[in-house]
Design an enzyme around this catalytic site. Structure first.
Site, short mmCIF file in Angstrom:
data_model
loop_
_atom_site.label_atom_id
_atom_site.label_comp_id
_atom_site.label_asym_id
_atom_site.label_seq_id
_atom_site.Cartn_x
_atom_site.Cartn_y
_atom_site.Cartn_z
N HIS A 104 0.87 -1.20 0.00
CA HIS A 104 0.00 0.00 0.00
C HIS A 104 0.89 1.24 0.00
CE1 HIS A 104 -3.76 2.11 1.94
NE2 HIS A 104 -3.07 2.96 1.19
N GLU A 160 -10.86 3.78 6.46
CA GLU A 160 -9.77 4.63 6.93
C GLU A 160 -10.42 5.72 7.78
OE1 GLU A 160 -7.76 6.76 3.75
OE2 GLU A 160 -6.05 7.27 5.00
N1 HPA Z 1 -6.25 7.70 1.43
C1 HPA Z 1 -7.08 7.89 0.40
N2 HPA Z 1 -6.65 8.31 -0.78
C2 HPA Z 1 -5.35 8.53 -0.95
C3 HPA Z 1 -4.46 8.36 0.08
C4 HPA Z 1 -4.93 7.91 1.34
O1 HPA Z 1 -4.19 7.73 2.32
N3 HPA Z 1 -3.23 8.66 -0.41
C5 HPA Z 1 -3.39 8.99 -1.70
N4 HPA Z 1 -4.68 8.93 -2.03
ZN ZN Z 2 -3.68 4.88 0.66
#
Ligand code: HPA
Ligand code: ZN
Length: 334
Positions: A14, A197
């Site tokens: 990732h 997230e």
């Molecule tokens: N989250 C979501 N989209 C993203 C991220 C992330 O951490 N980094 C780059 N695009």
């Molecule tokens: Zn990411």
């Protein structure tokens, strides 16, 4: 402990290549391409790297992409990451890139993919790092944009192994992308999505049930739902966890509060990754070092996390076996 982390060969699963754009390279490319940055110095830019949430980070990240203009720019970006990866004893990497961040600025689709692919291909030969490339759709844009872009991804399926979903999570549930994901799955692409997230456990469930993901990016918030957590563990579906990202985007207030041990204790196939290392304060080993220190990971837990990085990769089983054997030869486990 830090010696063990440094010593172990590992995979990274990732990492957004645009998020590995270090301020120094950003300035260099801006100069090379005659682009005016809205900052006078590297220090002024770095001072902006204090984020209250994902969106504040994304605003700066997309601004940074503007310096990437030519195939060579993408090559240089990838090569800089690969040198760091080599230092951290990464032997396999599965990286994200955001085609729409470039095509929407008028950069042809081929410019980014050809520059990236050439760098990774050179690195495979020269640095001994194998790779897969995953093209992510920007979820803040309509699904129709993703459907319109998809033929280009399909055309480049010799270079692109999978598709992903990233950018602003809240208000953009996985369900919004079901058509394009169904098509990609049917065409044999691996499919992954950022979920949980910032977004709720329900988004993780949608990514699994509707998009049929092969892996979940982040996934932290699945822990809010015990039944879902147990299902993910039972299915052996991996989570690509990003500790310093979680800290910098305030998903956790303190690294000491990071749920990595809970994840492992619940049987989740968690892996450690750097996400956007130039913006979040460190590459993969920094993520391991700081997390291990903050939550007191044991050597066994570190070993398991590294083992998971190969198990959760999209490498063929026979190659996974070779990496896992090599890892076991370090013998710190059992
Ligand atoms: N989250 C979501 N989209 C993203 C991220 C992330 O951490 N980094 C780059 N695009
Ligand atoms: Zn990411």
């Amino acid at each position: 402990m830090n010696e063990l982390i440094q010593l172990l060969p590992k995979a990274e699963l990732h990492m957004h290549i645009e998020g590995s754009l270090e301020p120094e390279l950003m300035f260099k490319l801006a100069e090379r391409n005659g682009i005016e940055l809205p900052y006078d110095s590297v220090d002024e830019l770095k001072a902006k790297y204090n984020f209250n949430n994902l969106q504040e980070f994304l605003d700066i990240y997309y601004q940074g992409c503007a310096v990437l203009q030519t195939e060579q720019d993408f090559y240089d970006l990838a090569w800089a990451y690969l040198e760091k990866a080599k230092d951290d004893h990464v032997v396999h990497t599965e990286i994200f890139y955001d085609p729409q961040s470039h095509t929407n600025r008028g950069i042809p689709f081929e410019t980014a993919i050809n520059g990236l692919y050439r760098a990774f291909d050179d690195a495979q030969n020269q640095l001994g790092i194998s790779f897969h490339i995953i093209a992510c759709f920007l979820r803040h844009l309509p699904e129709q944009d993703a459907l319109d872009l998809y033929p280009k991804i399909f055309e480049n399926r010799d270079k692109i192994l999978g598709i992903g979903l990233d950018s602003s999570e809240m208000g953009h549930p996985p369900e919004k992308y079901q058509k394009v994901f169904a098509q990609a799955k049917k065409d044999g692409f691996k499919v992954v999505a950022h979920a949980g997230e910032e977004g709720p456990a329900a988004y993780v469930r949608e990514a699994i049930d509707i998009l049929q993901v092969d892996r979940i990016d982040h996934g932290n918030r699945c822990l809010d739902d015990d039944i879902l957590t147990a299902q993910i563990a039972k299915a052996g579906l991996a989570l690509t966890v990003c500790p310093l990202s979680n800290l910098k985007l305030q998903v956790v207030k303190d690294l000491k509060d990071h749920p990595i041990k809970t994840m492992l204790n619940k049987g989740l196939m968690a892996t450690i990754n750097s996400d956007d290392p130039a913006y979040f304060g460190g590459y993969i080993n920094d993520n391991f070092y700081q997390l291990a220190e903050a939550v007191s990971l044991s050597d066994d837990q570190i070993f398991t996390l590294v083992e998971n990085s190969f198990k959760a990769s999209f490498l063929p089983e026979s190659i996974k076996e070779i990496h896992l054997k090599a890892l076991n030869s370090f013998g710190s486990h059992e």
